[in-house]
Structure formats: structure tokens, C-alpha cells
Design an enzyme around this catalytic site. Structure first.
Site, PDB file in Angstrom:
ATOM      1  N   VAL A  16       0.830  -1.206   0.000  1.00 15.05           N
ATOM      2  CA  VAL A  16       0.000   0.000   0.000  1.00 15.05           C
ATOM      3  C   VAL A  16       0.864   1.254   0.000  1.00 15.05           C
ATOM      4  O   VAL A  16       0.643   2.177  -0.789  1.00 15.05           O
ATOM      5  CB  VAL A  16      -0.957  -0.022   1.225  1.00 15.05           C
ATOM      6  CG1 VAL A  16      -1.653   1.311   1.411  1.00 15.05           C
ATOM      7  CG2 VAL A  16      -1.982  -1.140   1.053  1.00 15.05           C
ATOM      8  N   LYS A  40      14.593  -3.359   3.142  1.00 11.95           N
ATOM      9  CA  LYS A  40      13.619  -2.879   2.154  1.00 11.95           C
ATOM     10  C   LYS A  40      14.057  -1.529   1.583  1.00 11.95           C
ATOM     11  O   LYS A  40      14.066  -1.322   0.374  1.00 11.95           O
ATOM     12  CB  LYS A  40      12.270  -2.725   2.860  1.00 11.95           C
ATOM     13  CG  LYS A  40      11.088  -3.147   2.050  1.00 11.95           C
ATOM     14  CD  LYS A  40       9.826  -3.073   2.871  1.00 11.95           C
ATOM     15  CE  LYS A  40       9.032  -4.346   2.719  1.00 11.95           C
ATOM     16  NZ  LYS A  40       7.706  -4.287   3.315  1.00 11.95           N
ATOM     17  N   THR A 126      -5.803  -0.548   7.276  1.00 10.77           N
ATOM     18  CA  THR A 126      -7.146  -0.960   7.675  1.00 10.77           C
ATOM     19  C   THR A 126      -7.168  -1.106   9.203  1.00 10.77           C
ATOM     20  O   THR A 126      -6.456  -1.952   9.753  1.00 10.77           O
ATOM     21  CB  THR A 126      -7.506  -2.294   7.002  1.00 10.77           C
ATOM     22  OG1 THR A 126      -7.335  -2.128   5.591  1.00 10.77           O
ATOM     23  CG2 THR A 126      -8.931  -2.709   7.308  1.00 10.77           C
ATOM     24  N   GLU A 161      -3.787  -6.198  -4.981  1.00 12.69           N
ATOM     25  CA  GLU A 161      -2.415  -6.587  -5.319  1.00 12.69           C
ATOM     26  C   GLU A 161      -2.420  -7.184  -6.710  1.00 12.69           C
ATOM     27  O   GLU A 161      -3.356  -7.868  -7.111  1.00 12.69           O
ATOM     28  CB  GLU A 161      -1.891  -7.615  -4.307  1.00 12.69           C
ATOM     29  CG  GLU A 161      -1.456  -6.942  -3.034  1.00 12.69           C
ATOM     30  CD  GLU A 161      -0.787  -7.880  -2.052  1.00 12.69           C
ATOM     31  OE1 GLU A 161      -0.251  -8.922  -2.466  1.00 12.69           O
ATOM     32  OE2 GLU A 161      -0.832  -7.564  -0.852  1.00 12.69           O
ATOM     33  N   LYS A 210     -14.578   0.210   4.755  1.00 12.22           N
ATOM     34  CA  LYS A 210     -13.480  -0.688   4.362  1.00 12.22           C
ATOM     35  C   LYS A 210     -13.776  -2.135   4.803  1.00 12.22           C
ATOM     36  O   LYS A 210     -13.680  -3.077   4.017  1.00 12.22           O
ATOM     37  CB  LYS A 210     -12.159  -0.187   4.967  1.00 12.22           C
ATOM     38  CG  LYS A 210     -10.979  -1.098   4.742  1.00 12.22           C
ATOM     39  CD  LYS A 210     -10.638  -1.278   3.278  1.00 12.22           C
ATOM     40  CE  LYS A 210      -9.652  -2.404   3.068  1.00 12.22           C
ATOM     41  NZ  LYS A 210      -9.435  -2.742   1.674  1.00 12.22           N
ATOM     42  N   GLY A 259     -13.517 -22.002  -5.933  1.00 10.06           N
ATOM     43  CA  GLY A 259     -12.159 -22.515  -5.750  1.00 10.06           C
ATOM     44  C   GLY A 259     -11.875 -22.948  -4.333  1.00 10.06           C
ATOM     45  O   GLY A 259     -12.795 -23.348  -3.602  1.00 10.06           O
ATOM     46  N   CYS A 266      -5.392  -9.764   3.279  1.00 10.06           N
ATOM     47  CA  CYS A 266      -6.480  -8.883   3.735  1.00 10.06           C
ATOM     48  C   CYS A 266      -7.771  -9.583   4.156  1.00 10.06           C
ATOM     49  O   CYS A 266      -8.247  -9.390   5.270  1.00 10.06           O
ATOM     50  CB  CYS A 266      -6.800  -7.855   2.657  1.00 10.06           C
ATOM     51  SG  CYS A 266      -5.460  -6.672   2.439  1.00 10.06           S
ATOM     52  N   LYS A 327      -2.900 -15.153  -5.045  1.00  9.90           N
ATOM     53  CA  LYS A 327      -3.612 -14.871  -6.295  1.00  9.90           C
ATOM     54  C   LYS A 327      -2.563 -14.635  -7.381  1.00  9.90           C
ATOM     55  O   LYS A 327      -1.375 -14.481  -7.051  1.00  9.90           O
ATOM     56  CB  LYS A 327      -4.557 -13.688  -6.150  1.00  9.90           C
ATOM     57  CG  LYS A 327      -3.870 -12.381  -5.810  1.00  9.90           C
ATOM     58  CD  LYS A 327      -4.665 -11.280  -6.388  1.00  9.90           C
ATOM     59  CE  LYS A 327      -5.007 -10.134  -5.588  1.00  9.90           C
ATOM     60  NZ  LYS A 327      -5.656  -9.068  -6.180  1.00  9.90           N
TER      61      LYS A 327
END
Ligand SMILES: NC(=O)c1ccc[n+]([C@@H]2O[C@H](COP(=O)([O-])OP(=O)(O)OC[C@H]3O[C@@H](n4cnc5c(N)ncnc54)[C@H](O)[C@@H]3O)[C@@H](O)[C@H]2O)c1
Length: 437
Positions: A16, A40, A126, A161, A210, A259, A266, A327
Site C-alpha cells: 500500500v 527494504k 485498515t 495486489e 473498508k 475454488g 487482507c 492470487k
């Protein structure tokens, strides 16, 4: 696409934070992204992106060259240099499903320590109801006065994402949660160039928007999985059921993929967090609980299906796995059901060989005792069955002839209904999806 330009600090450079920072820089703002994770920040400063996200490296590099985005571990520097601070740190789940607010707490302490003039602190993470009170308490302890030194707002994030850059520039809506007109005005100015509908509301309502949005998405998946499992039991075809439902505009076909269930960073944690949050207010969210229960059940359902296809036994079977990320088009394996399924299969004595186009490195952190392959065909060599757990386009192109010649037995269980059942069966495979045979 330019609006009024601001000096912006992004605290937390995960999915994000990076997408928001890069997007806001592209809109012409001066952005400093700060994170406590030195590795990072070092890799970002060396031009390497720690996440796989289509279009993001190009966007960051372009804005870096223009001097509009920079990266630092010095939170104080980022805070002091900015007019507006976007808090984008993680809010993971605790063991009991409640939200772990430790990153929010530490970020707020860092901000409070160096807040030297009035700034808006807008939370993109969130967060459950009560979090702003917690932040206010922390800032008060640092001697900061609400309204004079800062104001808090909630600007929830809805990006997906794998499509984060597209979603930043084409948001379905922007939600601005604040009780103060002046704060609303500035945040509106920032997002105005995106030409999206803007919902102006209170912080509490923004938080519920949200959570309710994610709960609804989760509900669609659990609903269609229920229908798919029913189809399995009575011999109907869920793909055709969806085809027959989706033309009704009240229903639609998006986010309606049967699936193994919903995973990722999330949906599960936000649904659990939502349920736990409302429990504290004396409300038992039984409907929301059933969405989560159905999802937990779906993994067991999938494993039982595999067991049946293998004659009732998983012990010592070799299973080829395609897909590890939660995903496609991401390298994120956090809360990936593929990882859960592999762990469960291993517990049952199966041996696993797995391939994923982008998630192998991340998966190593969560899995041991399995063979991770850098090629599809290595992962299916000599296996008793193949299971597909992520809907990567690449798997659709698989050479079925070669697949059949390399597998020990031609069994495919498609956990994401990716392949065309007729075509696969024409090659002589025993094929099952979820709600399709
Ligand atoms: N990932 C998504 O698809 C998505 C979508 C919408 C909303 N969200 C929400 O946005 C928030 C962030 O999600 P994410 O996936 O980007 O998380 P993430 O875990 O990828 O990134 C969080 C970052 O914050 C950093 N951080 C932690 N504490 C810090 C501190 N005190 N100061 C500075 N940096 C700190 C971490 O090092 C990490 O890099 C979460 O609340 C999440 O629920 C995520």
C-alpha cells in the site's frame, strides 16, 4: 493529471505504501517513503523493488529521477519534511483474530516524537474502531494537541495486489473519513486529479466502509463456493450456473470464482478483525462468521476431493502443485491457502513438488520439506496427481501432451477452475474442478 501539490510522508513502504507513494509522486507531490525495515529501504534505494507489482518499478524509477520520491529509514526526517503523513503500516491478525495494532502504535510514537508543526495524519492502513483514540492517546503523551499540532483522518485503501498501479490511477472510489472540513478539503485536493467518486464521511464510517467492502467480497466467494460444492453433489456445472446468473445486473459476474477459498493478506484478517471488533460492541456477527466458516471448510473439502481421486490415501503420494501465491500477478504468499493446503497434505504424509512463476522466494519462508521447482514440468515429473492452486495465466498454456507423459498418473484437481474440463479430458486426464467435472 496534476492537482495541488503537497509534501507527503508515507510511513510503511509495503504494497500500500509503495503504490500510494509512487502514485502521489506521479501526481506531482513531493513524497518521502519511510520504513523501519532497512533491507527494504536499501533495496529501494538501489533500484530494486522488494515486491512484484506490474508497472510499479517503472513508476518509482521515473519519479525518483524527477526527484519526486525518495526512501529512508529516518522516520523523523520524513515526518519533519511533510505537510501530510499517510500511515500505511501493516495491521496483521493476532492469534485470536483481533487486529495487532503494534505497527500503528510504533509509527504513531515515531510521528509524535518529532511532530514540529501542524500536519494531517491520514491512516490508509485498515484499522478497527478505537484505533484513532489509541493514536490520540499516544500523541497526547508526546505533548501534542489535536487540532493544534495534528488532525487524524481515515482514508481506507481499496487497491488490489497485482493491479495496484492501475487501481491507484483508476480508483473505484476515494473515501475520506474526517469530522473536520479543513482536513477534508486538503485530502480532497490531493485525490481530485484521479477523477473518482469521493465519499466524504466520518472516520468511524470510513472504517466500516473498508471492513464491509472486504466482508462483501469474501461473502461472494463463500457464496459461490457453497453453490459449487452443491453442484459437485448433485451433478450440475458451476461455470454454467455462473454464466446463467451473471447477466442479471443485480448479481454480476465479478469476484465470483469458485475454488479453494479466499486467502491473502487482507480478506481473512479483515473479516476476523471485523467480527472481533463488533463483538466488543456487544454484537454477534453470525452471518459474517458463517462466511469465514465456509472458507475454513473449503480447504478440507478440497483435500477430501484429492483424497478420493487418489483412492482414499494421501500417504506417500507425490503431489505436483502449481501456484503458491494467494492470487496471480503477485509474489505475495501471506495467508495463501496454497501454503495451508501444502502443509495439510504434508501432515497427511504426502510428498510435494511445487512451482510458482513469482512466489518461490517468498514461499521458502513458509514451507520446508518440499521440493520447490523453477519450472512447471519439473514440478509435475512423476507425480500421482497435479493440483492447481493459483489462477496464473501461464498454467492455461501448459502442454497437456507433455504433462500426461511426465505424470505417474493422469489426475488433475483444479482448485481454481482454470483449465477447460472438456479439453483436458480429451487428453485422457481424470479431471475435477470445484463444481465442475
Ligand atoms: N496489501 C493489500 O492488498 C492491501 C489492500 C488494502 C488495504 N491494505 C491494508 O493496508 C495496510 C498495509 O498493508 P500492506 O500489505 O502494504 O502491508 P505490508 O506488511 O506489506 O507493509 C507494511 C510496512 O510497514 C512497515 N512498518 C511497520 N512498522 C513501521 C513503523 N513503525 N514505521 C515505519 N514503517 C513501519 C513494515 O516494515 C512494512 O514494510 C494494512 O492495514 C492492510 O490491511 C492492504
Amino acid at each position: 493529471m496534476t492537482g495541488k501539490r503537497y509534501k507527503i510522508a508515507i510511513i510503511g513502504t509495503g504494497f500500500v505504501g509503495l503504490a500510494t507513494g509512487a502514485g502521489l509522486a506521479e501526481l506531482g507531490n513531493e513524497v518521502i517513503c519511510a520504513d523501519v525495515n532497512k533491507d527494504k529501504i536499501d533495496s529501494l534505494n538501489n533500484g530494486y523493488l522488494p515486491i512484484y507489482e506490474d508497472g510499479l518499478p517503472e513508476l518509482i524509477n521515473k519519479n525518483k529521477k524527477l526527484g519526486r520520491i525518495s526512501f529512508t529509514t529516518d522516520i523523523a526526517l520524513a515526518v519533519k519534511a511533510s505537510d501530510i503523513i499517510f500511515v500505511c503500516v501493516g495491521t496483521p491478525s493476532e492469534e485470536n483474530g483481533e487486529v495487532d495494532l503494534s505497527q500503528i502504535e510504533s509509527a504513531t510514537v515515531s510521528i509524535g516524537e518529532v511532530l514540529d508543526r501542524y500536519k494531517i495524519i491520514a491512516v490508509k492502513s485498515t484499522i478497527p474502531i478505537g484505533t484513532l483514540d489509541l493514536m490520540e492517546d499516544i500523541l497526547e503523551r508526546e505533548g501534542k494537541v489535536k487540532g493544534r499540532d495534528y488532525d487524524l483522518a481515515v482514508v481506507p485503501e481499496f487497491l488490489r495486489e497485482g493491479r495496484a498501479v492501475y487501481d491507484f490511477f483508476n480508483p473505484t472510489r476515494i473515501v475520506i473519513g474526517t469530522d473536520k472540513e479543513s482536513v477534508d478539503k486538503i485530502l480532497t485536493e490531493i485525490f481530485l486529479p484521479l477523477n473518482a467518486p469521493i465519499v466524504h464521511t466520518s472516520p468511524i464510517t470510513a472504517q466500516v466502509i473498508k471492513y464491509a467492502s472486504n466482508a462483501f467480497l469474501a461473502a461472494r466467494i463463500s457464496f459461490i463456493n457453497e453453490i459449487a460444492d452443491i453442484c459437485d453433489h448433485i451433478g450440475a456445472n458451476v461455470n454454467e450456473v455462473i454464466e446463467g446468473m451473471k447477466y442479471d445486473k443485480r448479481i454480476g459476474g465479478d469476484y465470483f470464482s469458485p475454488g479453494i477459498g479466499f486467502g491473502g493478506p487482507c480478506l481473512i484478517k479483515d473479516l476476523s478483525g471485523f467480527i472481533k471488533m463488533v463483538e466488543k460492541y456487544g454484537y454477534q456477527a453470525n452471518y459474517l462468521r458463517s462466511i469465514l466458516d465456509k472458507n475454513n471448510h473449503q480447504i478440507k473439502y478440497f483435500i477430501n476431493k484429492l483424497k478420493k481421486l487418489l483412492g482414499g490415501l494421501l500417504k506417500d503420494k507425490i503431489i505436483g502443485v502449481l501456484g503458491l501465491t494467494f492470487k496471480p500477478n503477485t509474489n505475495d504468499v501471506r495467508n495463501s491457502l496454497a501454503i495451508e493446503i501444502i502443509k495439510e497434505l504434508k501432515k497427511n504424509g504426502a510428498n510435494i513438488k511445487a512451482y510458482d512463476p513469482k512466489g518461490l522466494e517468498e514461499a521458502k519462508k513458509y514451507l520446508d520439506g518440499i521440493i520447490l521447482c523453477d519450472d512447471i514440468y519439473k514440478a509435475i515429473e512423476g507425480v500421482d496427481a497435479l493440483i492447481i492452486l493459483t489462477a496464473w495465466e501461464e498454467f492455461k498454456e501448459i502442454d497437456l501432451e507433455r504433462l500426461k507423459s511426465q505424470m505417474k498418473s493422469p489426475i488433475i484437481l483444479d482448485g481454481v477452475n482454470l483449465l477447460n474440463p472438456k479439453r483436458v479430458k480429451n487428453y485422457g486426464f481424470i479431471y475435477e474442478g470445484i463444481g465442475v467435472k
